[in-house]
Motif scaffolding. Structure first.
Motif, mmCIF file in Angstrom:
data_model
loop_
_atom_site.group_PDB
_atom_site.id
_atom_site.type_symbol
_atom_site.label_atom_id
_atom_site.label_comp_id
_atom_site.label_asym_id
_atom_site.label_seq_id
_atom_site.Cartn_x
_atom_site.Cartn_y
_atom_site.Cartn_z
ATOM 1 N N SER A 1 0.841 -1.192 0.000
ATOM 2 C CA SER A 1 0.000 0.000 0.000
ATOM 3 C C SER A 1 0.876 1.243 0.000
ATOM 4 C CB SER A 1 -0.944 -0.023 1.205
ATOM 5 O OG SER A 1 -1.851 1.044 1.141
ATOM 6 N N ALA A 2 1.137 1.804 1.156
ATOM 7 C CA ALA A 2 1.962 3.012 1.239
ATOM 8 C C ALA A 2 3.438 2.688 0.999
ATOM 9 C CB ALA A 2 1.785 3.668 2.602
ATOM 10 N N SER A 3 3.900 1.587 1.553
ATOM 11 C CA SER A 3 5.295 1.175 1.385
ATOM 12 C C SER A 3 5.327 0.005 0.425
ATOM 13 C CB SER A 3 5.872 0.760 2.737
ATOM 14 O OG SER A 3 7.196 0.316 2.570
ATOM 15 N N LYS A 4 5.702 0.254 -0.814
ATOM 16 C CA LYS A 4 5.688 -0.791 -1.836
ATOM 17 C C LYS A 4 7.000 -1.563 -1.813
ATOM 18 C CE LYS A 4 2.192 1.141 -4.673
ATOM 19 N NZ LYS A 4 1.060 0.495 -4.102
ATOM 20 N N ASP A 5 6.900 -2.854 -1.641
ATOM 21 C CA ASP A 5 8.071 -3.728 -1.624
ATOM 22 C C ASP A 5 7.847 -4.781 -2.698
ATOM 23 O OD1 ASP A 5 10.293 -5.217 -1.059
ATOM 24 O OD2 ASP A 5 9.551 -5.990 0.844
ATOM 25 N N PHE A 6 8.481 -4.614 -3.847
ATOM 26 C CA PHE A 6 8.269 -5.507 -4.983
ATOM 27 C C PHE A 6 9.502 -6.353 -5.220
ATOM 28 C CE2 PHE A 6 8.632 -6.520 -9.494
ATOM 29 C CZ PHE A 6 7.424 -7.150 -9.709
ATOM 30 N N TYR A 7 9.297 -7.641 -5.405
ATOM 31 C CA TYR A 7 10.387 -8.564 -5.673
ATOM 32 C C TYR A 7 9.822 -9.731 -6.462
ATOM 33 C CZ TYR A 7 13.510 -12.487 -4.955
ATOM 34 O OH TYR A 7 14.298 -13.579 -5.160
ATOM 35 N N MET A 8 10.539 -10.138 -7.501
ATOM 36 C CA MET A 8 10.164 -11.340 -8.252
ATOM 37 C C MET A 8 11.243 -12.388 -8.046
ATOM 38 S SD MET A 8 7.235 -10.875 -9.705
ATOM 39 C CE MET A 8 7.173 -12.385 -10.611
ATOM 40 N N PRO A 9 10.851 -13.588 -7.613
ATOM 41 C CA PRO A 9 11.855 -14.648 -7.526
ATOM 42 C C PRO A 9 12.350 -14.998 -8.936
ATOM 43 C CG PRO A 9 9.666 -15.530 -7.127
ATOM 44 C CD PRO A 9 9.530 -14.048 -7.243
ATOM 45 N N ARG A 10 13.556 -15.487 -9.024
ATOM 46 C CA ARG A 10 14.137 -15.868 -10.307
ATOM 47 C C ARG A 10 13.636 -17.245 -10.735
ATOM 48 N NH1 ARG A 10 18.734 -12.725 -12.365
ATOM 49 N NH2 ARG A 10 18.556 -10.848 -11.139
ATOM 50 N N ILE A 11 13.609 -17.484 -12.024
ATOM 51 C CA ILE A 11 13.268 -18.814 -12.525
ATOM 52 C C ILE A 11 14.303 -19.794 -11.985
ATOM 53 C CG2 ILE A 11 13.133 -20.247 -14.604
ATOM 54 C CD1 ILE A 11 11.882 -17.779 -15.990
ATOM 55 N N GLY A 12 13.825 -20.889 -11.444
ATOM 56 C CA GLY A 12 14.692 -21.896 -10.842
ATOM 57 C C GLY A 12 14.878 -21.728 -9.352
ATOM 58 N N GLU A 13 14.446 -20.591 -8.805
ATOM 59 C CA GLU A 13 14.621 -20.336 -7.366
ATOM 60 C C GLU A 13 13.692 -21.245 -6.560
ATOM 61 O OE1 GLU A 13 15.807 -16.461 -4.826
ATOM 62 O OE2 GLU A 13 14.557 -16.164 -6.566
ATOM 63 N N GLN A 14 14.210 -21.740 -5.432
ATOM 64 C CA GLN A 14 13.454 -22.628 -4.556
ATOM 65 C C GLN A 14 12.541 -21.787 -3.666
ATOM 66 O OE1 GLN A 14 16.026 -25.449 -2.679
ATOM 67 N NE2 GLN A 14 14.476 -26.113 -1.234
ATOM 68 N N VAL A 15 11.247 -22.116 -3.655
ATOM 69 C CA VAL A 15 10.267 -21.335 -2.907
ATOM 70 C C VAL A 15 9.375 -22.238 -2.055
ATOM 71 C CG1 VAL A 15 10.182 -19.397 -4.538
ATOM 72 C CG2 VAL A 15 8.669 -21.351 -4.887
ATOM 73 N N VAL A 16 8.769 -21.625 -1.036
ATOM 74 C CA VAL A 16 7.776 -22.300 -0.210
ATOM 75 C C VAL A 16 6.415 -21.715 -0.573
ATOM 76 C CG1 VAL A 16 6.944 -22.694 2.148
ATOM 77 C CG2 VAL A 16 9.398 -22.723 1.664
ATOM 78 N N CYS A 17 5.435 -22.587 -0.762
ATOM 79 C CA CYS A 17 4.104 -22.169 -1.205
ATOM 80 C C CYS A 17 3.028 -22.651 -0.246
ATOM 81 C CB CYS A 17 3.789 -22.766 -2.578
ATOM 82 S SG CYS A 17 5.007 -22.404 -3.842
ATOM 83 N N GLY B 1 7.738 -17.277 0.247
ATOM 84 C CA GLY B 1 9.136 -16.910 0.374
ATOM 85 C C GLY B 1 10.062 -17.878 -0.331
ATOM 86 N N CYS B 2 11.312 -17.467 -0.410
ATOM 87 C CA CYS B 2 12.368 -18.283 -1.010
ATOM 88 C C CYS B 2 13.171 -18.917 0.117
ATOM 89 C CB CYS B 2 13.286 -17.409 -1.865
ATOM 90 S SG CYS B 2 12.409 -16.511 -3.157
ATOM 91 N N VAL B 3 13.773 -20.076 -0.159
ATOM 92 C CA VAL B 3 14.552 -20.771 0.867
ATOM 93 C C VAL B 3 15.904 -21.197 0.318
ATOM 94 C CG1 VAL B 3 12.564 -21.588 2.185
ATOM 95 C CG2 VAL B 3 13.418 -22.977 0.327
ATOM 96 N N TYR B 4 16.890 -21.233 1.211
ATOM 97 C CA TYR B 4 18.203 -21.755 0.868
ATOM 98 C C TYR B 4 18.187 -23.267 1.017
ATOM 99 C CZ TYR B 4 20.182 -17.067 0.981
ATOM 100 O OH TYR B 4 20.477 -15.759 0.716
#
Length: 129
Positions: A52-68, A85-88
């Motif tokens: 909303s007021a504070s926009k935080d935009f990030y796109m994970p990269r193709i191949g990046e490991q994520v939790v859904c 989120g993304c995970v190591y």
């Protein structure tokens, strides 16, 4: 409730996968799930820290490991869900400099900071390259 059934349901709701496609205009991505023969998801919304007021935009990269989080919907399979989120792990290793009380941001693309007020940096030392 049967404990085994409970854990099976949780494993279907919270899943790890790898990003297969991204859609920056919609803030979504598609994920494949290796434990399900690389079954693809639908377009999952990405959870952001602020929109909303504070926009935080990030796109994970193709191949990046994520939790859904996958919303249970018998008629749509894995088509409704969120990337939380993304995970190591696996190919995605922690930075060598990782340590307690340290935040590391490494990015090889463009970066923008927009601030309508004062931008203040307080540090005991600042290094610029």
């Amino acid at each position: 409730m049967d404990t085994e059934y409970f854990f099976k349901v949780i494993q279907e709701l919270i899943r790890e996968g790898r990003v297969d496609k991204i859609n920056p205009k919609n803030g979504t991505c598609r994920v494949v799930f290796p434990d399900k023969d690389n079954m693809p998801s639908g377009d999952y919304k990405i959870i952001y820290r602020g929109v909303s007021a504070s926009k935080d935009f990030y796109m994970p990269r193709i191949g990046e490991q994520v939790v859904c989080i996958c919303t249970p919907n018998a008629s749509s399979g894995n088509n409704v869900g969120y990337v939380i989120g993304c995970v190591y792990g696996g190919e995605d290793i922690l930075p060598d400099e990782a340590a307690e009380n340290k935040r590391i941001l490494t990015h090889d693309g463009d970066m923008q900071i927009t601030c309508s007020g004062t931008f203040k940096v307080i540090a005991s030392r600042i290094e610029l390259n």
